[in-house]
Design a protein around this motif. Structure first.
Motif, mmCIF file in Angstrom:
data_model
loop_
_atom_site.group_PDB
_atom_site.id
_atom_site.type_symbol
_atom_site.label_atom_id
_atom_site.label_comp_id
_atom_site.label_asym_id
_atom_site.label_seq_id
_atom_site.Cartn_x
_atom_site.Cartn_y
_atom_site.Cartn_z
ATOM 1 N N THR A 150 80.959 -59.534 59.487
ATOM 2 C CA THR A 150 80.187 -60.224 58.460
ATOM 3 C C THR A 150 80.879 -61.508 58.065
ATOM 4 O O THR A 150 82.078 -61.671 58.240
ATOM 5 C CB THR A 150 80.002 -59.335 57.222
ATOM 6 O OG1 THR A 150 81.291 -58.977 56.727
ATOM 7 C CG2 THR A 150 79.231 -58.084 57.576
ATOM 8 N N ASP A 181 80.188 -55.831 70.837
ATOM 9 C CA ASP A 181 79.472 -55.181 69.736
ATOM 10 C C ASP A 181 80.242 -55.313 68.436
ATOM 11 O O ASP A 181 79.667 -55.521 67.364
ATOM 12 C CB ASP A 181 79.254 -53.694 70.045
ATOM 13 C CG ASP A 181 78.297 -53.482 71.207
ATOM 14 O OD1 ASP A 181 77.511 -54.407 71.480
ATOM 15 O OD2 ASP A 181 78.353 -52.410 71.824
ATOM 16 N N LYS A 223 74.849 -48.715 63.460
ATOM 17 C CA LYS A 223 75.161 -48.978 64.855
ATOM 18 C C LYS A 223 76.667 -48.959 65.046
ATOM 19 O O LYS A 223 77.395 -49.684 64.379
ATOM 20 C CB LYS A 223 74.597 -50.336 65.281
ATOM 21 C CG LYS A 223 74.827 -50.656 66.758
ATOM 22 C CD LYS A 223 74.234 -52.005 67.126
ATOM 23 C CE LYS A 223 74.466 -52.323 68.594
ATOM 24 N NZ LYS A 223 73.919 -53.647 68.950
ATOM 25 N N GLN A 226 79.844 -58.786 66.962
ATOM 26 C CA GLN A 226 78.524 -58.984 66.380
ATOM 27 C C GLN A 226 78.410 -58.290 65.035
ATOM 28 O O GLN A 226 77.618 -58.683 64.191
ATOM 29 C CB GLN A 226 77.446 -58.455 67.322
ATOM 30 C CG GLN A 226 77.290 -59.269 68.591
ATOM 31 C CD GLN A 226 76.227 -58.703 69.513
ATOM 32 O OE1 GLN A 226 75.693 -57.620 69.263
ATOM 33 N NE2 GLN A 226 75.909 -59.428 70.571
ATOM 34 N N GLY A 227 79.219 -57.261 64.815
ATOM 35 C CA GLY A 227 79.162 -56.518 63.557
ATOM 36 C C GLY A 227 79.961 -57.140 62.443
ATOM 37 O O GLY A 227 79.923 -56.676 61.312
ATOM 38 N N SER A 278 75.176 -61.499 62.820
ATOM 39 C CA SER A 278 75.213 -60.037 62.811
ATOM 40 C C SER A 278 74.113 -59.483 61.907
ATOM 41 O O SER A 278 73.514 -60.209 61.099
ATOM 42 C CB SER A 278 76.579 -59.541 62.320
ATOM 43 O OG SER A 278 76.789 -59.902 60.971
ATOM 44 N N GLU A 279 73.870 -58.186 62.044
ATOM 45 C CA GLU A 279 72.800 -57.537 61.275
ATOM 46 C C GLU A 279 73.060 -57.587 59.772
ATOM 47 O O GLU A 279 72.126 -57.615 58.982
ATOM 48 C CB GLU A 279 72.649 -56.086 61.726
ATOM 49 C CG GLU A 279 72.192 -55.931 63.179
ATOM 50 C CD GLU A 279 72.079 -54.478 63.586
ATOM 51 O OE1 GLU A 279 72.397 -53.613 62.728
ATOM 52 O OE2 GLU A 279 71.697 -54.198 64.733
ATOM 53 N N ASN A 280 74.336 -57.561 59.379
ATOM 54 C CA ASN A 280 74.679 -57.533 57.957
ATOM 55 C C ASN A 280 74.996 -58.905 57.379
ATOM 56 O O ASN A 280 75.289 -59.018 56.189
ATOM 57 C CB ASN A 280 75.882 -56.612 57.736
ATOM 58 C CG ASN A 280 75.593 -55.186 58.147
ATOM 59 O OD1 ASN A 280 74.492 -54.695 57.948
ATOM 60 N ND2 ASN A 280 76.569 -54.524 58.748
ATOM 61 N N ARG A 330 69.080 -63.644 54.610
ATOM 62 C CA ARG A 330 68.594 -62.302 54.302
ATOM 63 C C ARG A 330 68.596 -62.092 52.796
ATOM 64 O O ARG A 330 69.366 -62.698 52.107
ATOM 65 C CB ARG A 330 69.447 -61.224 54.955
ATOM 66 C CG ARG A 330 69.261 -61.164 56.472
ATOM 67 C CD ARG A 330 69.967 -59.944 57.056
ATOM 68 N NE ARG A 330 69.710 -59.848 58.488
ATOM 69 C CZ ARG A 330 70.427 -60.432 59.414
ATOM 70 N NH1 ARG A 330 71.461 -61.147 59.076
ATOM 71 N NH2 ARG A 330 70.130 -60.309 60.696
#
Length: 270
Positions: free
Chosen positions: A41, A35, A28, A38-39, A240-242, A270
């Motif tokens: 880490t 954005d 992404k 949010q990315g 964030s996703e990571n 995760r």
């Protein structure tokens, strides 16, 4: 060789086989500042870094030769300009062209040759002790004043520790919890069963996500929520996703009802 010509570098670069670029799937790209935030880490596992280092036998016989920096050498200035601009871009510092870099470099040569190189050397010595797992009395704090000159070294003091049951905690201790789908209720049970601790309060960031003294209906509402949901919905923490970990601070009592100064909790999500 101690000096390289531009033609030498071009010749070596021509030998490099660059694989064809293949875009990764599921990446992404940040379009707005939101954005990008949010990315970001938090934390990270560095335990595998040492495995990527070459084996000692692979670099046996390798000899490094120091090259004296010369601001009037175009090759040196090209390298310094490129590296300094890369670092500047990381910290949103205005970039400098080759001419400006040359002016700056000419002024900081004495600092590079004295204070900076000395501090870097001392730090590297302490890092070697850390990698070799030397005892704390082998480490040194350094106090240096080149104007006098004065060099003083002292042994660092170990952080104060406290004992609880079979554990010993200090400033660097933390609870490691695998909480990929752990609910608040399971979190409380985990500390009660494994550490004999009654958790009375949990905070994440600047928000309190659980308190023993909260209204019963609020506690009942949050018990089935996962810890990640508490962090994002209650504490407004951006996950964030990571991001692999969340940090929580806890207040807890022992089996006698006495308050225990417990370490922070790093919970794997995760």
């Amino acid at each position: 060789p101690q000096t390289l010509k531009e033609s030498d570098i071009i010749k070596e670069i021509a030998k490099i086989n660059v694989p064809e670029f293949e875009p990764k799937q599921g990446v992404k790209i940040a379009v707005t500042d939101e954005d990008a935030n949010q990315g970001e880490t938090s934390g990270g596992d560095t335990s595998g870094l040492s495995k990527n280092l070459p084996k000692p036998e692979a670099v046996k016989g390798v000899k490094l030769e120091a090259v004296e920096f010369e601001k009037d050498d175009d090759l040196h200035m090209d390298y310094v300009t490129a590296c300094s601009n890369l670092r500047a871009s990381n910290y949103n510092i205005p970039l400098a062209d080759k001419h400006k870099t040359k002016l700056i470099a000419g002024k900081i040569i004495p600092a590079i040759a004295t204070t900076t190189s000395m501090v870097t050397g001392f730090i590297c010595l302490e890092l070697l002790k850390l990698v070799q797992r030397k005892p704390v009395d082998r480490f040194k704090n350094g106090f240096v004043n080149l104007a006098l000159p004065f060099f003083g070294f002292s042994e660092p003091i170990a952080p104060p520790s406290r004992e609880y049951l079979d554990s010993e905690w200090n400033l660097w201790s933390r609870f490691e919890v695998d909480g990929k789908s752990m609910t608040l209720e399971q979190f409380l049970e985990h500390f009660q069963e494994k550490h004999k601790l009654e958790v009375t309060m949990i905070s994440c960031g600047v928000a309190i996500v659980y308190s023993l003294f909260s209204p019963k209906n609020k506690i009942a509402e949050r018990m089935p929520m996962t810890m990640a949901e508490l962090a994002t919905n209650v504490a407004n923490v951006q996950l964030s996703e990571n991001q692999r970990y969340l940090w929580f601070e806890i207040c807890a009592n022992d089996e006698d009802g006495e308050e225990v100064d417990a370490p922070s909790v790093r919970l794997a999500v995760r």
